[in-house]
Design a protein around this motif. Structure first.
Motif, PDB file in Angstrom:
ATOM      1  N   LEU A 297       0.835  -1.191   0.000  1.00  0.00           N
ATOM      2  CA  LEU A 297       0.000   0.000   0.000  1.00  0.00           C
ATOM      3  C   LEU A 297       0.871   1.241   0.000  1.00  0.00           C
ATOM      4  CD1 LEU A 297      -2.783  -0.814   2.612  1.00  0.00           C
ATOM      5  CD2 LEU A 297      -3.134  -0.215   0.220  1.00  0.00           C
ATOM      6  N   ASN A 298       0.517   2.211  -0.817  1.00  0.00           N
ATOM      7  CA  ASN A 298       1.183   3.497  -0.769  1.00  0.00           C
ATOM      8  C   ASN A 298       0.157   4.552  -1.116  1.00  0.00           C
ATOM      9  OD1 ASN A 298       2.779   5.710  -0.885  1.00  0.00           O
ATOM     10  ND2 ASN A 298       3.896   5.126  -2.737  1.00  0.00           N
ATOM     11  N   PHE A 299      -0.238   5.352  -0.117  1.00  0.00           N
ATOM     12  CA  PHE A 299      -1.259   6.367  -0.356  1.00  0.00           C
ATOM     13  C   PHE A 299      -0.651   7.722  -0.657  1.00  0.00           C
ATOM     14  CE2 PHE A 299      -4.332   3.868   2.534  1.00  0.00           C
ATOM     15  CZ  PHE A 299      -4.742   3.115   1.440  1.00  0.00           C
ATOM     16  N   ASN A 300       0.682   7.816  -0.652  1.00  0.00           N
ATOM     17  CA  ASN A 300       1.318   9.117  -0.815  1.00  0.00           C
ATOM     18  C   ASN A 300       1.858   9.267  -2.240  1.00  0.00           C
ATOM     19  OD1 ASN A 300       2.710  11.470  -0.689  1.00  0.00           O
ATOM     20  ND2 ASN A 300       3.959  10.918   1.095  1.00  0.00           N
ATOM     21  N   PRO A 301       1.206  10.081  -3.047  1.00  0.00           N
ATOM     22  CA  PRO A 301       1.638  10.211  -4.445  1.00  0.00           C
ATOM     23  C   PRO A 301       2.958  10.957  -4.596  1.00  0.00           C
ATOM     24  CG  PRO A 301      -0.162  11.711  -3.997  1.00  0.00           C
ATOM     25  CD  PRO A 301       0.002  10.869  -2.763  1.00  0.00           C
ATOM     26  N   PHE A 302       3.501  11.512  -3.482  1.00  0.00           N
ATOM     27  CA  PHE A 302       4.757  12.249  -3.596  1.00  0.00           C
ATOM     28  C   PHE A 302       5.942  11.425  -3.102  1.00  0.00           C
ATOM     29  CE2 PHE A 302       1.323  15.260  -3.225  1.00  0.00           C
ATOM     30  CZ  PHE A 302       1.542  16.059  -4.323  1.00  0.00           C
ATOM     31  N   ASP A 303       5.678  10.146  -2.819  1.00  0.00           N
ATOM     32  CA  ASP A 303       6.750   9.338  -2.255  1.00  0.00           C
ATOM     33  C   ASP A 303       6.743   7.943  -2.872  1.00  0.00           C
ATOM     34  OD1 ASP A 303       8.766   8.345  -0.625  1.00  0.00           O
ATOM     35  OD2 ASP A 303       7.322   7.702   0.907  1.00  0.00           O
ATOM     36  N   GLY A 304       7.583   7.741  -3.844  1.00  0.00           N
ATOM     37  CA  GLY A 304       7.841   6.392  -4.340  1.00  0.00           C
ATOM     38  C   GLY A 304       6.758   5.819  -5.236  1.00  0.00           C
ATOM     39  N   ARG A 305       6.973   4.556  -5.601  1.00  0.00           N
ATOM     40  CA  ARG A 305       6.090   3.883  -6.543  1.00  0.00           C
ATOM     41  C   ARG A 305       4.704   3.661  -5.969  1.00  0.00           C
ATOM     42  NH1 ARG A 305       9.061   0.455 -10.290  1.00  0.00           N
ATOM     43  NH2 ARG A 305      11.194   1.179 -10.304  1.00  0.00           N
ATOM     44  N   MET A 306       3.724   3.641  -6.852  1.00  0.00           N
ATOM     45  CA  MET A 306       2.365   3.279  -6.454  1.00  0.00           C
ATOM     46  C   MET A 306       1.883   2.196  -7.407  1.00  0.00           C
ATOM     47  SD  MET A 306       0.634   6.973  -5.815  1.00  0.00           S
ATOM     48  CE  MET A 306      -0.826   6.474  -4.917  1.00  0.00           C
TER      49      MET A 306
END
Lengths: 362, 315
Positions: A297-306
């Motif tokens: 899970l990655n909810f932060n569009p400014f940090d790393g791959r999604m």
């Protein structure tokens, strides 16, 4: 074919009274083409039973034989001009039938294969630590929603303001060049938009960067021209009397636009934006090279791959891992969800334009 | 398009800050679009410069940039041409069907159904192409090889998976069908009723009416529409990437073997995630080539379509 000529002569009450306008030929009864196609189907059936049964060949034989039969029969009874007309009618209808084949087979195939994993786990679990069965696309679904939301936030203000400029303010060469370049922008291949976003962010963050926001920028390049085009069309439809009435009351131009023009056109604008979202939500190529893929899970569009749904589907299909079937099932379900999203947005757009029809027109 | 600015005000209106800010923002948004487009060109060029200036043996494939990109351009043009040849007649027939043959009440609904084809994401077309279409085409390809094998396009050996250039062409044809038929439909529906009714009144059959009144009027629109379709087929990525992955065979005219040329867009999608350094610059340079080709095709198409508006031959 010979059977149907017999049939047409066996029905004198329909063919006798109508004197053909074309060179004194008789006019065919309306059921004759159907009878010809029925005969063709019987022939094709016999053909298929004699050789090897195949539904596709059966349909092809029926259509080809039926078309030829209709042409020959019409040429004999009605003359060459009518015959060509009937031939073209058959061809045009078959063309439409051919176009329906991919649509129907595609939807059927995606629903059939996607149904296997269309369960609660698919929408609640990510792929973290999953090998083999189970797992889901929660992370990809959230990624798609976040990136699409960002794209909309970037594209709609720019697109809407540009449309307002083109309709309400624009004059001369600037207006012409913006219109022209929006047409050009509509034709940018999606992968080139992705490369643009990559090249832009590489200048800032260095090579190999993958961020959610990069995907949003790439998709905006694709979405802005769609928003401008549709918003421009809708704003042009707002009657000029409304604007003039507002000016006559002493309302400033910007308040006229905000309070009169946009509310009048709001249904059309919403439809256009919805269709534009539908256009970009299924884009894969730009996200593949800007956002990448991840299993967590990655909810932060400014940090790393999604993870995003289309890219997720692509990787699950092309790099399925050791027992491949589990990943391939997930890929089909992702495709099914994607189609449902796009079709759902299309339906919503239709509903908006139907329910909130312009208050002033007609 | 409105005449709000042309009406002279009774007195010079006083300049309001709200008006100036709003007008400035609107104008700024318009200019921003021009900047973005310029940015696309500038950033692509600046990132492909290292590949353009690098010595030939550092480019992937060891043959220099031109010999890397040229087979890709060939594959792109070949697949798009097949798509165009298949899609244009079909799309025109569909447009004719919806405008002139289908019952009036059904016509709008049928048009919407065809438009649905455009809504399906390209990756789903890739799934469909590789799992549904390709295996079903193999017997057809065998037949082509047996009966038409003397034509260079259909020489064997036939690919056993059906993942071939011709399959790509057919999938792309389905993908561009909606746009070509939508534009043809729009043009056909603009044919003046007087022309069609005059033709029918003179005793023309429906096909003769179409041949005499509709086709001459709509010809340039159809050409423009199919060129827009061509532009779209050139840039299609995911369907090609899925169906043609792992077969880069350089330049070949054989359409039904398992050795096929790759297209620019699909090559980028396949290679980019695993590339670093100069390979990335090379891919961006190939993207620049794709950008220029589609730009050319689209501008030509727009020109053809807009020329029709000026002299449609109907006035």
């Amino acid at each position: 074919m010979s059977t149907s000529t017999q049939q047409s002569s066996a029905a004198p009450e329909t063919s006798a009274p109508s004197q053909g306008a074309l060179g004194g030929h008789e006019k065919q009864a309306p059921w004759v083409p159907w009878a010809v196609f029925g005969a063709a189907a019987v022939l094709a059936l016999g053909f298929g039973l004699l050789t090897s049964w195949n539904i596709v060949l059966f349909v092809i034989y029926t259509v080809v034989l039926g078309t030829l039969g209709t042409y020959v029969l019409s040429r004999v009874t009605e003359g060459p001009r009518k015959a060509v007309d009937r031939l073209v009618t058959c061809l045009v209808i078959s063309a439409f039938g051919i176009a329906m084949v991919p649509l129907v087979s595609l939807v059927y195939e995606v629903v059939r294969r996607g149904a296997a994993r269309f369960d609660a786990e698919f929408f609640t679990a990510s792929l973290q630590g999953i090998i083999g069965p189970g797992g889901g696309a929660y992370h990809a679904l959230m990624g798609t929603l976040i990136i699409t939301l960002l794209t909309t936030l970037i594209s709609v203000p720019i697109g809407l303001m540009t449309a307002i400029y083109l309709v309400e303010y624009g004059t001369g060469r600037l207006k012409k060049s913006i219109t022209f370049f929006i047409d050009v922008m509509t034709g940018i291949p999606s992968i080139v938009a992705g490369l643009f976003a990559y090249a832009l962010f590489v200048l800032i963050f260095g090579p190999g960067v993958r961020l959610g926001i990069m995907g949003a920028v790439a998709l905006s390049v694709l979405m802005i021209p769609v928003v401008v085009r549709s918003a421009e069309e809708v704003l042009k439809l707002v009657p000029n009397e409304l604007r003039e009435a507002a000016y006559a009351l002493g309302v400033p131009k910007w308040r006229t636009i905000l309070k009169v023009v946009i509310p009048t056109a709001i249904a059309g604008l919403a439809t256009g934006v919805t269709l534009a979202i539908a256009r970009v939500i299924g884009e894969t190529a730009p996200l593949l090279i800007t956002v990448g893929i991840t299993n967590a899970l990655n909810f932060n569009p400014f940090d790393g791959r999604m993870a995003t749904l289309p890219v997720y589907a692509y990787y699950q299909l092309t790099q399925p891992g050791v027992p491949p079937q589990d990943a391939i099932d997930r890929a089909w379900t992702a495709a099914l969800v994607l189609i449902m999203l796009v079709m759902g947005l299309n339906v919503v757009a239709r509903l908006i334009s139907r329910l909130f029809a312009p208050k002033t027109s007609r | 398009m409105t005449s709000t600015t042309s009406a002279p005000p009774a007195q010079q209106p006083k300049s309001r800050p709200g008006d100036r800010i709003f007008a400035g923002t609107a104008k700024g948004a318009g200019i921003l679009i021009l900047i973005i487009l310029a940015g696309v060109a500038v950033f692509l060029i600046s990132e492909s410069v290292p590949a353009l200036t690098a010595p030939a043996d550092e480019i992937p494939g060891d043959g220099g940039l031109a010999s890397y990109i040229w087979p890709l351009i060939f594959g792109t043009l070949l697949s798009a041409t097949i798509a165009l040849l298949v899609a244009t007649p079909l799309a025109v027939a569909i447009a004719l069907f919806i405008t002139f043959y289908a019952p009036r009440k059904l016509a709008a609904g049928l048009g919407y159904v065809v438009d649905l084809l455009a809504a399906i994401p390209s990756i789903v077309y890739g799934f469909w192409g590789i799992f549904w279409l390709a295996p079903r085409l193999v017997p057809f390809y065998r037949w082509l090889e047996e009966n038409l094998g003397f034509i260079p396009f259909f020489v064997g050996p036939v690919s056993s998976s059906g993942r071939t250039m011709l399959t790509i062409g057919l999938v792309l044809a389905v993908m561009i069908l909606p746009i070509v038929s939508a534009i043809s439909r729009e043009v056909f529906s603009q044919v003046p009723t007087l022309h069609t009714e005059a033709a029918l009144a003179l005793g023309a059959t429906r096909w003769e009416m179409i041949k005499m009144a509709v086709i001459p009027y709509g010809k340039s629109g159809v050409i423009g529409g199919s060129m827009l379709g061509l532009g779209r087929a050139l840039g299609e990525t995911m369907a090609v990437a899925i169906i043609l992955s792992g077969s880069a065979a350089g330049i070949t005219w054989a359409l039904i073997t398992s050795a096929n040329p790759q297209t620019i867009a699909a090559n980028i999608a396949l290679e980019f995630p695993e590339s670093t350094g100069l390979a990335v610059n090379t891919l961006i340079a190939s993207g620049l080539a794709l950008f220029l080709i589609t730009l050319l095709v689209n501008m030509l198409a727009r020109w053809v379509v807009s020329r029709r508006a000026d002299f449609s031959g109907a006035n």
